[in-house]
Structure formats: structure tokens, C-alpha cells
Design an enzyme around this catalytic site. Structure first.
Site, short mmCIF file in Angstrom:
data_model
loop_
_atom_site.label_atom_id
_atom_site.label_comp_id
_atom_site.label_asym_id
_atom_site.label_seq_id
_atom_site.Cartn_x
_atom_site.Cartn_y
_atom_site.Cartn_z
N GLU A 745 0.88 -1.17 0.00
CA GLU A 745 0.00 0.00 0.00
C GLU A 745 0.91 1.21 0.00
OE1 GLU A 745 -1.38 3.33 1.08
OE2 GLU A 745 -1.54 2.42 3.06
N CYS A 779 -1.81 8.60 4.42
CA CYS A 779 -1.76 8.19 3.02
C CYS A 779 -2.95 8.75 2.26
CB CYS A 779 -1.77 6.66 2.90
SG CYS A 779 -0.45 5.84 3.80
#
Length: 987
Positions: A745, A779
Site C-alpha cells: 500500500e 496516506c
């Protein structure tokens, strides 16, 4: 009492007695497609500046629904004329031609647009007494309106900036002065018109964590209004808001009531919401305050206007229970109990705000000959309920009347319609001819007793919203001062005992920790770390290889139970873990609590999912044969986690790998080893056996040695795209090594598209939350704001004002919104970016001069085009650009061209626009009309595509199988002498 209520019902249901709004609710139920469409159109239409978007909104809201079916049934000229306009507007959206569409086409879209605009203004007129206080006073002095008292509410649901708050304060002051001039001298303050004040309109930070600043400042502003009101004989009532601000509100009211300049003034009042469990206590408190200050305090009793919000917020925050009643009958009983309490307090002047005939009759019965109280109703609603009573019983009735431009009524309009148009409300039910008088007059006490005084069965407690297989993680009520004080005490006590981290193998620490771990806010170091050596890396992998087969054979049930115990232990040690998250990771209190809860959610969710996905699955096949598919652990998994979520992502990776039968060697980010070590110690306490889990603190060299080892059968990684590429290459360098999975990720250039139907106040709140909280170090954080050019100037101005209100500083201080970035390298990178764009910086939040850590000011940079932001900027820096009407999809394509695909936000009231973005966006998480951060495990599984990750999504139903291998097992069941089951079949 019942007879009186029946008479009121008869008057209300008499032909021609229903008001415009009552007729509207009778015709367009908000549970119907047409009602919901009208609500959406009314909420947005008047603020849309460009004709293209206005037409799109009309098509979106009116394109569906049977408007023609309402024309013959509609009562009242206004409802019929509005319905005809809606039919004409809908005809433009119909795919087939016809006489009506041809006629409308000749009229042209501008005519239809104007007709819809007039219809929306008519709705506004029904709810708003006047566009300014002068017009409102003139309308209040006409005809039957003269029989009522008025409480004028200057529209404004909440200030977002200091100038907004000043403007609202000025508006309130002018209203008080105008009412005072219009009030005859000598009129009792309770008999005069008054003003209702929303505290959220008078301060941009009316929030629990900002109470230290907001309470005294708000008290001063209300005192300022009180001085004017006292001098002119005008009353002020402080409106009620969400429950988490109740204690702040009471503190402000107490300061105002005790102010010497307002002594002897009986014009101060407050609203009490009967749906709140604390309502009786607030009434008792009000009586004590009134007695202590020698005044008669007015108390407006209402059912409450934020019920749905309170339910959702309690669920999101993981509270132990709801602050409000979940059954309407329980709220009705509470209202009656509060009404009786008010009538028993001589130092309180009761004001019963209700449209319910039975409630009115009950209060009249209890009041007897008393007349030192009043009833209240909303302007535009409940007409006909009180007119006869005012004459027959000499009752005082006040109308709560909003004042403001029709564009400003939007939030108010939606709230009032939802509150009073709901299927269970009296206003809705009385308009429904299928609801009998007996049903309307049913005793709420009997209904509540029949239900056993229990909560509504469809609204489970916040901890149970995920069903019986997974408990919601427990939160804390951070609006409670006592809860926060206790939490801070525990956190500081925990930090007084420094933590240590080293290479943990078999849960025995290796070398002595000697390197101080930095506090990014510049405070004392929270502990020390000893980074792993190459020998310790080798030892940890060897131990994991040895322990994995036994761990795999232990079975899913045993491993899932350990994860659930781990979740419980994390909740037990919440304060200590939060302390490390703040001191080591620079997290604010809110962010630290959220991360602890996320870690708990991972444990419980993966335990549940493992039982589901890990259970052997029988497969179909020919008779006489048994086939079964099962998942087994791959071997040793390397888990490499980031510093921005050093507990949640770390444990999310680790628990997923463990529960599927793998042993794990985990390398936390070098900036945050202490929180990882604490988590592993809890895992050992939960029952993870020796050798199955090891910790290897260190930098890139430790990570490189770990992923390059051929004994590692899989890697889970969260971090930069560049680091993910390095790992991918390392996994392929050894030709003899099996091809192993990489679950990565990575980051993203996350954008938000905002069109001209969006509510600017909501946009600004969501932008600030998404871009600047957590110091922009998520993120999913917003990096690029793309505004429709017609609304960009106003939104940017409001955004700057909101940024000016942000508090930057030590995250241990509850009042701090934005803490430090993680280290000096991150700060230098961000400062380099700001230097590059110094000529395009629109605004920066001021940093206190006393800060000594790694702080970067929240900054807003204006770009000319989307393509100028070509990489992720990981910090509190937001870039803003604009797009032209009709080019949302083109703008989306330009955003997508950068190759990232993590998160995307859309703010629009046009459902078709959101659907179009959904169809074309290549992102893992798309958010509509909300912030872009705070993905919840099992609710919004998180992860991207393209340059933003490999998938599958963490916290989702497809994540765990990636950590396992699939194996089938086949047995010929006839090999021992025939197919007994087949041969034994009967005819």
C-alpha cells in the site's frame, strides 16, 4: 385532557386549516422519492451560480418521480402551482417528445429555471419570516400574526471563520436593537419579542477541545448582546446544539447569568432538548442557577433537532451508549416529565415548543389556572393548533421565526423538514388521513411501558453495530472534561516510565537499548531503541521458520481467539499506547485514540474473517468422491510498516499474517519502534507462542536484509512507491527463490472535486479535516483541491479563515489541531517544496514562536493546472486549482493521468455527477460529501491501485486469502468397496 386534545385535532383537521408547509408534507412525504428529491433541490438550488449546473441539478432531482400523480391530489394553491412547475421542469428530462415537452422546449430552459427558482423561494418564504429583521418585524405585525409573540432566529448554522462570527454577532445585535425599538415601553420581557442565539454562529471553534478559549470568548459576546437586550427589554434565548457541546453551553450561560451587568434581567433563556438523557438534570441545574442569580430564567423545552446526528456520532465514536433516547415514545415521555418539572419550578419561565395536540392538552391540564408560561411553534408549521386556544384560554404563544436570505436557510430548512416531516412526527401524521385520532392521541407512557422502556431494537448500542461476530472498538467521550483529565493523567504517568525496544525474538530483548527515540514535538524522549544486527535478522527468520508449522496446525479458531484477546488487551492499555503515539509519533489525542481503536478493529475483524475465509470449503464433484478446499499459511511473512500509523498499520499487517497461519518477522519504521515493541509484548500476553513473532527495529539495511532472505515467503509493506519498487526487485533477484507475494500500500496524489452545488461551509470543514489534521501525514490525506471556478473565490476565502483558526503545537495539549511532522528530514523536504512554490502560497497558518520540534505551517498553494502537482507531498500542504463548468469529467481524467489511485473526494448535490465520477475514477476509496480520511476497518477497506498499491484492500473481505496458499483435498470414498451412499438410495 383527552377531550381537549380531540377538539384540537378536529380544528387542525378541519378543511382549509392546514398551512402551506402542512399541505406540502401531506402531499410529499419525505420517505417518498418525490419528497427526497424536493428536499435535495431546495437544499442546493438557490446557491448554484452557473446555469449549466443549475440545469443539471434540476434534471437530477426532477428526472425521477411521479410528479403528475401529485397534481390532482394536492391541496392548496401554492402546492398545486408548485407541483405544476415541477411537472413542466420534469418534462425537459424525459427522453421522448410530446406536446408538453414541445411546449416547454419553446418556453426554453431559462423559463423553467426561473420557475424552479420561484418555487424554491416560495418554500423559503414558508419557513423564513423575513430576509432581514425589518421585513420580519413587518410581517409579524400583520393580520393574525399580531396575536403571537416572536423569537427571531438570525439564520446561520455555524461560523467557520472569525469574520463569519463577527458578522453573525453584528446581525444579532442589529436584530435586538430593531426589536427593542419596535417594542412598546413597559412590556414585560417575557411578553415581548425576543432573539434566539446559536453559539456556533458566534465562534468558529465552538468545540470541546477549544473550550478554554471558546467559553470565555463566547460568554463575552453573549454578555455584549445581553447588555443591549437588557437596556431595550428584549429577551435572548441560547439555542441547543449537539450533546457534545452541552457542558460548554451551560458554562457559557452560567457566566452570562452571573455577570454583574445583567443582574435583575429576566430576559435570559436557554433551550433544553427532551431527547437528551440529561434533560431533567439540565432543568434542575437551570433552576439552581436562576435561584442563585435572583432571576427568572426562561427555558424553552423542545424535542430536539439533531437526533440522527447524535445516533451516528455515538456509533462513530464508539461510546458505551447514546446521549439521546432511541425510541420516539421514550422521548415523548421525557418531554412530559420535563414539562412537569418545569411547571414545578417558580424560578423558571417555561416555554413549551410543540406541535403535538396531546402534549398541549397535557400541559394545560397540569398547569391549571397558571398562565406564567407560553407555548411555541415553528414559523410555517403547526398552524391552526393554537389560534383557538389563544382566544378561549388566554394562552401566550410564541413563533420561532428564522430571519435571513433564502440562500441562508438551506441547513435550517433541511433540518426542520426532516425533523417534522419524518413519518413518526405529529406534523406528518396529522396530515395523513389514514392515521386515526386514537393513534394520534395514544398515551406515550403506555407505549413506552408496553415496550418495557427498552431502546429501539433497530438501533443497537454503539458497541454492537457490527453484529454479534465483532464488537466495535471502544472509544472515549472526549467532550467530557473529567474523561480527558483522567486520560491525560494516565498518559503522563505512563511516559514517566521510559520505554525500550530492541530485537525481540522469543519475546526476550536482545542488545541493550541505547539510542534515544526522538519526540518530534521537541519534548522529552519517550525511550530508547537498540537496532537489530544482521545476525539478529538471521536468528529471527530461523526461529520463525521453525515455529511456523506448529502455529499453522494450531488452526484458525485458536489463532482467531488470540487476536480477540489481543484486541481486548489493547483497549486495556489504551492510555499507555496513546501516550507513545503522541510522544513518539506526534499524534494528537484524537488521532491517537482513533489509531488505538483501528488496531482493535483489525484484531477483531481479522479474527472474524479468518473464521469465515479460513474454514474448509466443501466442493462439488462426482458421486463417490469428497473434495475440499482449505487455506494454509505460506510460511514466514515479513511485515514492513510505516511511521504514520505505527500501531494500526503495524498490527493490521501482523495480525492478518498471523491469523492465516504464518509466522511473522516485523520491521517497524525507524522513527517509531517503541509503539511496535509495546504491541508485540501485548501479542505475547495474548497467547502468540515464542518464535512465531519477532521484532527487528532498524533502518533500510534491516529491511533490505529481511526481504532479501529466501526463507521469507511473503512481504506486506506500507510506504512510498519508490520503496515498494525496491522490495519488488529484491524479491525477484534470486532465480532459485519461489515467486512470493508482495502486498503493498503506497501513497497518492489525492484530489477532491467540488462543484457549485456543494455547501461551502461543509466543503471547508471536510477540506481542513482531510488536508491538515494529522499534520497531513496520512496516506489518504487531501493534496489537491479542485474547485468549480464560480465558487472558488468564496471557498478559498472561507478556507483561509478556517486555516487561521487552526492551533499548531504540542500534540499532548488537547487544544492542538496540528502537531509536528515526523522528523527533520520530512520537515526539510516540505520546506523545500514550499520554497519552490513560495510565490504561489496563498495562506499559511501562523506557527507559535515557542515551538522547537519539527513543525511545518499548514499551507495553501494556488496552482494553474492539475498537472503541476506530479508527486505526493506528505505533510500539511494543500494545493488548489479550478475547473470550468461542464468539465468535471475532463478534470478527473487529468487527475488520473498521474497514475496514482488511492483516494478521491467529490462534493456535489447532483447524484448523477457522483455516479459519473464513480464510473470513471480509478481509485481505491471514493468519498462523496464527506472528508477523505478516517477509513474504518470492515466499513471502508483501504488501499489503492496503479502507483498507489497492489491490493487487496486492508480491512476488507479479500485481504486475508492473500496471506495464504490454497490446497485441495480429494478422497475417493468408494475405494473401500463401493459407493454405499449411492447404492442405498431408495425409490
Amino acid at each position: 385532557m383527552v377531550a381537549q386534545a380531540r377538539q384540537l385535532l378536529a380544528e387542525l383537521r378541519a378543511p382549509g386549516r392546514a398551512g402551506w408547509v402542512d399541505q406540502f408534507l401531506a402531499e410529499y412525504s419525505l420517505s417518498s422519492e418525490e419528497g427526497a428529491a424536493l428536499l435535495g433541490l431546495a437544499e442546493a438550488y438557490l446557491r448554484v451560480p452557473d446555469v449549466g449546473t443549475a440545469d443539471a441539478l434540476i434534471r437530477d432531482k426532477l428526472g425521477r418521480g411521479d410528479w403528475r400523480g401529485h397534481l390532482s391530489d394536492a391541496e392548496g394553491v401554492l402546492v398545486k402551482s408548485a407541483t405544476l412547475g415541477l411537472i413542466l421542469a420534469q418534462s425537459l428530462t424525459e427522453p421522448r417528445g410530446g406536446v408538453l415537452k414541445g411546449l416547454v422546449a419553446r418556453m426554453g430552459e431559462p423559463a423553467i429555471r426561473a420557475a424552479v427558482g420561484v418555487a424554491m423561494q416560495r418554500m423559503g418564504e414558508a419557513f423564513v419570516l423575513g430576509r432581514d429583521i425589518g421585513e420580519a418585524l413587518r410581517r409579524a405585525d400583520r393580520g393574525a400574526n399580531r396575536d403571537f409573540r416572536y423569537s427571531f432566529d438570525m439564520l446561520g448554522e455555524g461560523a467557520r471563520t472569525a469574520p463569519d462570527a463577527e458578522a453573525y454577532l453584528e446581525s444579532y445585535a442589529k436584530a435586538v436593537e430593531a426589536i427593542g425599538r419596535a417594542t412598546p415601553s413597559g412590556v414585560d420581557v417575557h411578553a415581548a419579542d425576543s432573539v434566539s442565539v446559536k453559539l456556533s454562529a458566534l465562534h468558529p471553534r465552538y468545540e470541546p477541545f477549544q473550550a478554554g478559549r471558546a467559553v470565555p470568548e463566547l460568554a463575552d459576546r453573549v454578555v455584549e448582546l445581553g447588555r443591549i437586550a437588557k437596556g431595550l427589554g428584549v429577551g435572548l434565548t441560547v439555542d441547543a446544539e449537539e450533546s457534545e457541546r452541552l457542558e460548554m453551553s451551560l458554562s457559557i450561560i452560567e457566566r452570562v447569568a452571573r455577570h454583574p451587568a445583567l443582574a435583575g434581567w429576566d430576559g435570559l433563556g436557554l433551550a433544553v432538548q427532551a431527547y437528551q438523557r440529561r434533560a431533567p438534570a439540565v432543568i434542575a441545574w437551570s433552576a439552581e442557577l436562576a435561584a442563585a442569580t435572583g432571576r427568572q430564567l426562561m427555558v424553552r423545552l423542545v424535542k430536539g433537532a439533531y437526533w440522527d446526528t447524535e445516533i451516528k456520532r455515538a456509533q462513530e465514536r464508539g461510546l458505551t451508549d447514546y446521549p439521546v433516547y432511541t425510541r420516539k415514545t421514550n422521548t415523548d415521555v421525557s418531554y412530559l416529565a420535563c414539562a412537569r418539572a418545569l411547571l414545578g419550578e417558580r424560578d423558571l419561565y417555561p416555554a413549551f415548543a410543540t406541535h403535538n395536540a396531546l402534549t398541549v392538552a397535557t400541559v394545560l391540564e397540569w398547569a391549571g389556572d397558571r398562565r406564567d408560561f407560553e407555548f411555541q411553534r415553528l414559523h410555517g408549521m403547526g398552524e391552526g393548533l393554537y389560534e383557538g386556544l389563544m382566544t378561549r384560554r388566554q394562552l401566550a404563544v410564541r413563533v420561532y421565526a428564522p430571519v435571513g436570505g433564502y440562500r441562508d436557510l438551506l441547513a435550517y430548512l433541511v433540518r426542520r423538514l426532516l425533523e417534522n416531516g419524518a413519518n413518526t412526527s405529529f406534523v406528518h401524521q396529522i396530515a395523513d388521513r389514514d392515521v386515526s385520532d386514537e393513534e394520534l392521541l395514544a398515551d406515550p407512557t403506555e407505549s413506552a411501558m408496553t415496550a418495557g422502556l427498552t431502546p429501539h431494537p433497530a438501533i443497537v448500542r454503539p458497541g454492537e453495530i457490527y453484529g454479534p461476530t465483532r464488537r466495535n472498538s471502544a472509544g472515549l467521550d472526549l467532550s467530557d472534561d473529567a474523561v480527558v483529565a483522567s486520560l491525560l493523567e494516565k498518559m503522563r504517568s505512563s511516559l514517566a516510565k521510559p520505554s525500550n525496544a530492541g530485537a525481540l525474538m522469543d519475546f526476550s530483548q536482545g542488545a541493550v537499548a541505547s539510542k534515544a527515540v526522538e519526540n518530534p514535538a521537541g519534548g522529552a524522549s519517550p525511550g530508547h531503541v537498540a537496532e537489530a544486527t544482521r545476525q539478529e535478522v538471521d536468528h529471527a527468520i530461523a526461529a520463525a521458520v521453525s515455529a511456523q508449522p506448529t502455529w499453522d496446525l494450531a488452526g484458525v479458531a485458536a489463532r482467531a481467539a488470540i487476536l480477540e484477546r489481543l484486541g481486548d488487551l489493547i483497549e486495556r492499555d489504551r492510555a499507555a499506547l496513546m501516550a507513545l503515539l503522541v510522544a513518539e509519533g506526534g499524534k494528537s489525542l484524537t488521532d491517537a485514540l482513533g489509531e488505538v481503536r483501528e488496531a482493535v478493529d483489525y484484531c477483531r475483524y481479522y479474527a472474524r474473517e479468518a473464521r469465515r475465509a479460513g474454514a474448509p470449503e466443501p466442493l462439488p464433484g462426482p458421486t463417490g468422491e469428497f473434495n475440499e478446499l482449505s487455506l494454509r499459511g505460506r510460511g514466514v511473512f515479513a511485515c514492513v510498516s510505516p511511521w504514520n500509523f505505527p500501531l494500526a498499520i503495524f498490527l493490521g499487517q501482523v495480525t492478518a499474517a498471523l491469523v492465516m497461519g504464518n509466522s511473522v518477522v516485523a520491521k517497524p519504521a525507524p522513527q517509531t519502534p517503541l509503539i511496535a515493541a509495546a504491541a508485540l509484548r501485548l501479542a505475547r500476553e495474548a497467547g502468540v507462542p515464542p518464535g512465531v513473532l519477532a521484532l527487528l527495529p532498524g533502518g533500510p539495511d534491516v529491511g533490505a536484509a529481511l526481504v532479501a532472505d529466501p526463507r521469507v515467503a511473503g512481504v506486506a509493506f506500507t510506504g512510498s512507491t519508490a520503496s515498494a519498487r525496491k522490495i519488488a526487485r529484491a524479491l525477484l533477484e534470486d532465480e532459485k527463490r519461489p515467486i512470493v507475494p508482495l502486498i503493498a500500500e503506497t501513497g497518492g496524489v489525492n484530489a477532491m472535486l467540488v462543484d457549485s452545488t456543494a455547501l461551502p461551509e461543509q466543503v471547508v470543514v471536510d477540506v481542513v479535516t482531510s488536508a491538515f489534521l494529522s499534520a497531513g501525514q496520512r496516506c489518504s490525506a487531501l493534496r489537491l483541491l479542485c474547485l468549480h471556478e464560480d465558487i472558488a473565490p468564496g471557498v478559498i476565502e472561507m478556507l483561509q479563515g478556517a486555516m487561521a483558526e487552526l492551533v499548531v503545537g504540542d500534540p499532548m495539549d488537547p487544544a492542538v489541531d496540528v502537531g509536528p511532522v515526523i522528523d527533520a528530514a520530512a520537515k526539510a523536504t516540505l520546506e523545500g517544496h514550499l520554497a519552490k512554490w513560495r510565490d504561489r502560497i496563498v495562506f499559511q497558518t501562523t506557527l507559535p514562536s515557542s515551538l522547537s520540534g519539527h513543525f511545518v505551517p499548514p499551507s495553501l498553494i494556488r496552482l494553474d493546472q492539475v498537472e503541476q502537482l506530479d508527486r505526493e507531498v506528505f505533510g500539511p500542504i494543500l494545493h488548489v486549482t479550478t475547473w470550468k463548468a461542464g468539465r468535471m469529467e475532463e478534470t478527473l481524467s487529468r487527475i488520473s493521468a498521474n497514475g496514482y489511485g488511492l483516494t478521491l473526494g467529490v462534493h456535489s448535490r447532483i447524484a448523477a455527477a457522483a455516479d459519473a465520477v464513480r464510473a470513471r475514477a480509478r481509485v481505491g476509496n471514493l468519498y462523496v460529501n464527506r472528508s477523505m480520511i478516517g477509513a474504518v476497518v470492515g466499513v471502508q477497506p483501504f488501499g489503492g491501485e496503479g502507483l498507489s498499491g497492489t491490493g487487496p484492500k486492508a480491512g476488507g473481505p479479500h485481504y486475508l486469502p492473500r496471506f495464504a496458499v490454497e490446497r485441495t483435498f480429494t478422497v475417493d470414498t468408494t475405494s473401500a468397496g463401493g459407493n454405499a451412499s449411492l447404492l442405498s438410495l431408495e425409490d
